[in-house]
Design an enzyme around this catalytic site. Structure first.
Site: not given
Length: 666
Positions: A417, A461, A477
């Site tokens: 991520c 994250h 995202d």
């Protein structure tokens, strides 16, 4: 050398050392090694003194020991007014006191220090295992106090039994005080060592940081909702915003970190959020992180004391989170707000900042998009499509060189991520779109039995936010474009083959173990809500349910009734025990004989020994002397030697009435 009568008995010394050991054991990992070694050496020296092989140290030796201890503390700790050096000071006090442990007064002082050291355990942890260990410490230290009464009291069974009885008797009073005593804040605060190890999301991010967090399944957040629960796509628990990039690492930057002077609104907003409308209400129980940032969804507002909101939609605490901390949050989804946000010049510059050089290929791609006159959302859509076509989501990405963004976007195309969020924000900034990296946790495991969301370390994250004119900051995202199952189902589902592959035993793949782990977490959750988070508000609510109205008169009546009920219960128990406990057979038979002798005119005096009673019978009633002596001898063998034959003889003698012996002459 000290006279032997001045020295404590060996049993007392061993109990004192055992109490010190159980009090210090949890701190051994935190204390400097020299303190542990010095404490053990002081115990060895004191035992050698008891054996007569060494003398107690003189004044010069004691002065030298104190000087070395103070110097050691000064060298081991950078600041003195903190929890760790104070615990170390208590441990040093144990060590120095052992060098002059002579009288019972010294023993009592050492054991009182042990109580203080055991209490410091709960400053670090308030979990169930620590609570049980705290009870064990109290049991052993109280037993050590009981052992100072004499050699008989120092026997392990006797000392521990007396200690256990005292603790059980004190438990009702402890529970009563827990309910009625005012929940006041501390009169002073002892800061903990801020340089200690931190867990969870850090104040900066570089490629590989979040990959390391994915290897831990430690709990981080427990979130219970008062009302609707957000769907997985909205479970973004933001804690930090990274606005500064140095070419390798993202960090918060000046005026964003509250420790560097960022503006924080403590329990109030300049721009108030609506009092009505769609929002989420929830309570977060956060594990210790040794950092001031808290975690919540975007646009949070908290009424918890000591919690404030920052301008970039985060929650922070006035002091670092050194132990579990519970706070209430209200969150408004951004799409439900109608305000017209404005991006200031300073904030625009901060979120467009890039190093002067580096990652030339990404800059060229962004310049092309900008030259084409594309808007922020169209540039973002093209970049997300690029991720979706060519990239792989993995927990084991390859290492990146100096131009990390270029290497990731155009060569390796494998990442976690932080790779996607960092490269996305860099490209958007290069295209002239204000953007920033947001770090925290995403998702969580829903615990149905207790209705709370469990967020673990591997849920860490990183995602991005871009500024859209007229709409303000919007979450994007990039990971979702590559691995949408990561957002919907969690990391374990998205990277099943790589998940926790470094674990010695793949326990996460065993369903029974997962159920046991959840059960244990639910127990901890109940413990924290019922005991640890029992603050003044919860106390007032409980007292209102019990009393109807909280007043001094009703509190006094409640406490008096509880004490009276406790005393009545204790008296009833003592009466029941006295009625239920029967003396041994030999004693009952001898008591029967004494009753017969009383009817014959010979009453046994209180506290009179059987042999003394037999002697007095010979003097006052010689005709009963023979049977009295025979019964006395049989009783002594049956009661003290546990001789079954003597008990049978005692029964036979008592079957014959005393009148058959009265006419015989001795």
């Amino acid at each position: 050398m000290a006279r032997s009568k001045e020295l404590l008995p060996r049993e007392s010394l061993l109990w004192i050392f055992a109490a010190q050991f159980v009090a210090l054991l949890p701190h051994f990992a935190r204390l400097p090694l020299w303190i542990v070694c010095a404490w053990a050496f002081a115990i060895y020296w004191r035992l050698e003194v008891y054996r007569g092989r060494r003398d107690l140290p003189g004044r010069l030796v004691k002065l030298l020991a104190i000087t070395l201890a103070v110097a050691g503390l000064a060298l081991s700790y950078r600041r003195w007014f903190a929890l760790e050096p104070m615990v170390a000071l208590l441990a040093v006090s144990f060590t120095l006191k052992n060098l002059e442990l002579v009288s019972r007064r010294d023993a009592f002082l050492s054991l009182l220090l042990a109580y203080f050291v055991a209490a410091t355990l709960f400053v670090y942890e308030q979990t169930i295992p620590y609570a049980f260990y705290g009870v064990l410490c109290a049991l052993v230290i109280t037993a050590a106090l009981a052992a100072q009464s004499g050699s008989f009291s120092a026997r392990p069974r006797r000392a521990l039994g007396l200690s256990a009885k005292l603790l059980v008797q004190a438990a009702p009073l402890m529970l009563l005080l827990f309910i009625v005593m005012p929940r006041l804040g501390p009169l002073w605060a002892v800061p903990q060592d801020a340089s200690g190890a931190r867990t969870g999301v850090s104040d900066s991010m570089a490629p590989g940081d979040f990959t390391r967090l994915s290897k831990s399944d430690s709990p981080v957040l427990r979130i219970s909702f008062d009302g609707p629960v957000p769907p997985p796509e909205q479970r973004y628990w933001r804690g930090l915003v990274y606005s500064h990039f140095d070419g390798r690492r993202w960090s918060q930057g000046f005026s964003v970190d509250p420790r560097q002077g960022a503006e924080v609104e403590w329990n109030s907003r300049q721009q108030r959020l609506p009092e009505v409308g769609p929002r989420y209400r929830y309570q977060v129980i956060q594990e210790a992180s040794n950092a001031p940032w808290l975690f919540a969804m975007a646009r949070p507002l908290s009424d918890t004391r000591g919690v404030g909101e920052t301008a970039d939609d985060r929650l922070v605490k006035k002091t670092p989170v050194h132990s579990r901390f519970a706070y209430e949050v209200r969150t408004w989804p951004r799409e439900t707000l109608t305000d017209a946000p404005v991006l200031g010049n300073a904030e625009r510059r901060r979120n467009l900042q890039l190093p002067a050089t580096g990652n030339a290929r990404t800059r060229a791609w962004a310049a092309e998009q900008r030259a084409a006159g594309l808007g922020a959302e169209e540039i973002s859509r093209r970049l997300l499509n690029f991720y979706n076509r060519s990239f792989v989501y993995t927990l084991n990405p390859p290492a990146l060189g100096a131009d990390s963004v270029d290497e990731f976007l155009f060569h390796s195309q494998q990442g976690f991520c932080e790779h996607f969020a960092g490269s996305y924000v860099f490209a958007m900034r290069a295209a002239g779109v204000p953007a920033r990296v947001v770090a925290g946790y995403q998702g969580g495991e829903w615990v149905e039995q207790e209705a709370y969301l469990l967020v673990r370390e591997y849920d860490a994250h990183a995602w991005a936010e871009i500024w859209v004119p007229g709409r303000g900051w919007q979450r994007v995202d990039p990971t979702a474009a590559v691995s949408p199952e990561r957002i919907r189902d969690g990391l374990q589902s998205a990277a099943e083959e790589e998940f926790m592959q470094d674990a010695l035993l793949p326990l996460h793949r065993i369903s029974v173990f997962n159920q046991l782990r959840l059960q244990w977490d639910m127990i901890n959750y109940r413990w924290y809500r019922a005991v640890i988070s029992f603050d003044s508000d919860r106390q007032q609510n409980l007292l209102r349910r019990l009393l109807g109205e909280v007043s001094l008169a009703r509190l006094a009546l409640f406490v008096g009734a509880a004490i009276a009920a406790g005393l009545a219960g204790a008296l009833l128990w003592l009466w029941f025990i006295s009625r239920r406990t029967r003396p041994p057979v030999a004693i009952r038979l001898y008591q029967k004989f004494c009753q017969r002798m009383a009817r014959a005119g010979m009453v046994r005096r209180p506290g009179e020994a059987p042999r003394d009673f037999a002697r007095r019978v010979r003097e006052e009633k010689p005709q009963l002397a023979e049977v009295t002596e025979r019964i006395t001898r049989a009783f002594e063998k049956a009661a003290y030697c546990e001789d079954p034959a003597a008990e049978q003889q005692l029964r036979r003698l008592l079957r014959r009435p005393l009148t058959r012996y009265r006419t015989r002459k001795v």
